[in-house]
Write a protein that holds these residues in place. Structure first.
Motif, PDB file in Angstrom:
ATOM      1  N   LEU A 193      14.287 -96.594 -13.417  1.00 40.32           N
ATOM      2  CA  LEU A 193      13.373 -96.080 -14.382  1.00 40.32           C
ATOM      3  C   LEU A 193      14.077 -95.384 -15.475  1.00 40.32           C
ATOM      4  N   TYR A 194      13.400 -95.755 -16.994  1.00 34.33           N
ATOM      5  CA  TYR A 194      14.079 -94.884 -18.053  1.00 34.33           C
ATOM      6  C   TYR A 194      12.643 -94.307 -18.735  1.00 34.33           C
ATOM      7  N   SER A 195      13.027 -93.067 -18.537  1.00 35.37           N
ATOM      8  CA  SER A 195      11.904 -91.647 -18.880  1.00 35.37           C
ATOM      9  C   SER A 195      12.711 -91.523 -20.864  1.00 35.37           C
ATOM     10  N   PRO A 196      12.128 -91.658 -22.093  1.00 32.01           N
ATOM     11  CA  PRO A 196      12.456 -90.732 -23.365  1.00 32.01           C
ATOM     12  C   PRO A 196      12.855 -89.624 -23.859  1.00 32.01           C
ATOM     13  N   GLY A 197      12.959 -89.856 -24.813  1.00 33.66           N
ATOM     14  CA  GLY A 197      13.735 -87.630 -24.746  1.00 33.66           C
ATOM     15  C   GLY A 197      12.321 -87.204 -25.048  1.00 33.66           C
ATOM     16  N   GLY A 198      11.579 -85.792 -26.055  1.00 36.29           N
ATOM     17  CA  GLY A 198      10.383 -85.449 -25.768  1.00 36.29           C
ATOM     18  C   GLY A 198      10.295 -86.180 -27.464  1.00 36.29           C
ATOM     19  N   ARG A 199       8.659 -86.363 -27.582  1.00 32.83           N
ATOM     20  CA  ARG A 199       8.037 -87.615 -28.561  1.00 32.83           C
ATOM     21  C   ARG A 199       8.447 -88.438 -28.917  1.00 32.83           C
ATOM     22  N   GLY A 200       9.667 -88.968 -27.850  1.00 26.80           N
ATOM     23  CA  GLY A 200      10.365 -90.480 -27.596  1.00 26.80           C
ATOM     24  C   GLY A 200       9.615 -91.188 -27.367  1.00 26.80           C
ATOM     25  N   ASN A 201       9.581 -92.592 -27.621  1.00 27.08           N
ATOM     26  CA  ASN A 201       8.929 -93.763 -27.262  1.00 27.08           C
ATOM     27  C   ASN A 201       9.471 -94.297 -26.205  1.00 27.08           C
ATOM     28  N   ARG A 202       8.599 -95.387 -25.411  1.00 28.64           N
ATOM     29  CA  ARG A 202       9.907 -96.512 -24.547  1.00 28.64           C
ATOM     30  C   ARG A 202      10.562 -96.933 -24.852  1.00 28.64           C
ATOM     31  N   ALA A 203      10.828 -96.926 -26.416  1.00 32.26           N
ATOM     32  CA  ALA A 203      12.034 -97.919 -27.127  1.00 32.26           C
ATOM     33  C   ALA A 203      12.863 -97.035 -27.039  1.00 32.26           C
TER      34      ALA A 203
END
Length: 444
Positions: A185-195
């Motif tokens: 599973l990958y969780s992005p940075g604050g306000r960054g999206n999954r891309a």
């Protein structure tokens, strides 16, 4: 609240691509690893507001607060606000690129719309929790399926610069020779999206992993759902990072549940989009790992506490908030930091380290900056003018390491960590310093 959401959606449509969509699409507001926890501002009439980066409501999202002098607020759309600065920046028209995957498999991808009927959205009263996720996996017959774009609402940037085409092929069949696929599973940075972590994600898929990238709706800046519906950041004033992390942990738990449904032959997509051929047979929740960058990395320990199915976790330069840093964790965990972030500068890392009782690693990437752990590291240098970034800000955000080398090193060590703990394939790289990778220091 519904009226407010509609107004925000209309606002997003009107905002010029040089500011809001650009900023949110590329996750430039990744929370600095050492930022103090501050209140989150609700969206205003500008492109976006900032949570832990420490800016006042109404400012543009900053590239990285840690990369600026006190009092500055240099955002990705800053060049659009300062024509003289914009004129001094070189905009390179053309197609941006990401490094090609290095694994032996070709890559497929599919986006899924998931809805949790058991959970209400914590940020929007009266609405069930909905997520957009992308699945990346080893694939076959990819020539018959189109190459996927990044899942953003804005593809063309100022100066005719176009975001990269990925190595993933939309809907391609799963390579059955890869067998049961370990899950990441990958969780992005604050306000960054999954891309924002695609360079690393698609490489892991090429190495035989099923990687699920998650958008955390209303925490992530802009999530595009089927039919063109946009859900923007709607965090109420006073929201703390520890609350965001708790929600992200619950999102991860839900996504693993949906993978289990796929393994049972069910299709959890809300619109019942056809799943790639062979996915049901390939999915397994017997071997699950999780990683993330910045706030996403800081969410991994909380997700592991919330779900015992997550066997190993990797935190890419993310500060922790909340209870997870104080709780005992008996499963493998890797800290992977930028040049100036470590247990001596981040108390949350020091506290977590003392509570890690499985295998634990603390790696430092020399020459790197906080934004070296997302795709910004290779996209910004290709066309700094399109992002409104000066050379000084870019060096502070990305450090001095060559971006392609940075990605090569990260791919190698992240894969080695999960290969060991999800596939039981030991690598000497994790035992100590390597002459092949002098950029990596083992913090003891």
């Amino acid at each position: 609240m519904k009226h407010a959401r509609r107004r925000q959606s209309r606002l997003r449509t009107r905002v010029a691509g040089t500011t809001g969509l650009l900023t949110l699409a590329l996750g430039a507001g990744v929370v600095p690893a050492t930022a103090a926890e501050k209140a989150t501002s609700a969206p205003t009439t500008t492109a976006a507001s900032v949570d832990d980066a420490g800016q006042a409501p109404g400012q543009l999202v900053a590239l990285d607060d840690a990369a600026q002098a006190p009092g500055q607020a240099v955002g990705l759309g800053d060049a659009a606000q300062h024509p003289r600065r914009a004129a001094s920046l070189k905009v390179a028209p053309g197609q941006l690129t990401l490094p090609a995957p290095t694994g032996r498999h070709r890559v497929g991808t599919v986006d899924l719309h998931l809805r949790d009927p058991k959970r209400m959205d914590p940020w929007v009263p009266g609405q069930q929790r909905e997520l957009m996720v992308s699945l990346w996996y080893p694939a076959t017959h990819t020539s018959r399926f189109p190459a996927a774009l990044l899942p953003n609402s804005q593809q063309v940037l100022p100066g005719g610069v176009t975001l990269p085409t990925t190595a993933g092929h939309t809907g391609a069949p799963v390579e059955h020779k890869a067998g049961k696929l370990p899950v990441l599973l990958y969780s992005p940075g604050g306000r960054g999206n999954r891309a924002t972590g695609t360079a690393l994600v698609q490489d892991l898929a090429s190495r035989g992993y099923l990687v699920i990238t998650m958008d955390h709706t209303h925490d992530t800046g802009d999530v595009v759902f089927p039919g063109g519906r946009h859900e923007v950041s709607l965090l109420p004033p006073g929201t703390k990072s520890r609350d965001l992390i708790d929600v992200r942990a619950a999102d991860a738990h839900f996504v693993i549940d949906q993978l289990a449904e796929i393994a049972r032959g069910h299709n959890p997509d809300v619109e019942h989009k056809p799943l790639p051929h062979g996915l049901t047979q390939a999915v397994s929740t017997q071997h699950v790992g999780m990683f993330g960058a910045s706030l996403g990395g800081g969410s991994v320990a909380a997700a592991m506490h919330a779900d015992s199915r997550i066997d190993a976790g990797a935190n890419l330069d993310g500060q922790l908030f909340g209870a997870s840093e104080h709780q005992r964790l008996d499963r493998p965990y890797m800290l992977f930091s930028s040049e100036h972030h470590n247990r001596n500068t981040d108390g949350s890392w020091a506290r977590l380290w003392e509570n890690l009782h499985g295998e634990r690693l603390d790696l430092k990437l020399h020459g790197s900056g906080h934004n070296s752990f997302v795709d910004n590291q290779v996209l910004f240098p290709q066309a700094p003018g399109a992002f409104g970034i000066t050379p000084e800000v870019m060096q502070q955000a990305l450090g001095t390491i060559d971006p392609n080398r940075s990605i090569e090193v990260q791919r190698t060590y992240v894969a080695a960590f999960f290969d060991k703990h999800l596939r039981h394939q030991h690598s000497d790289l994790l035992d100590g310093p390597s002459r092949h990778f002098p950029e990596i220091a083992f913090v003891r």
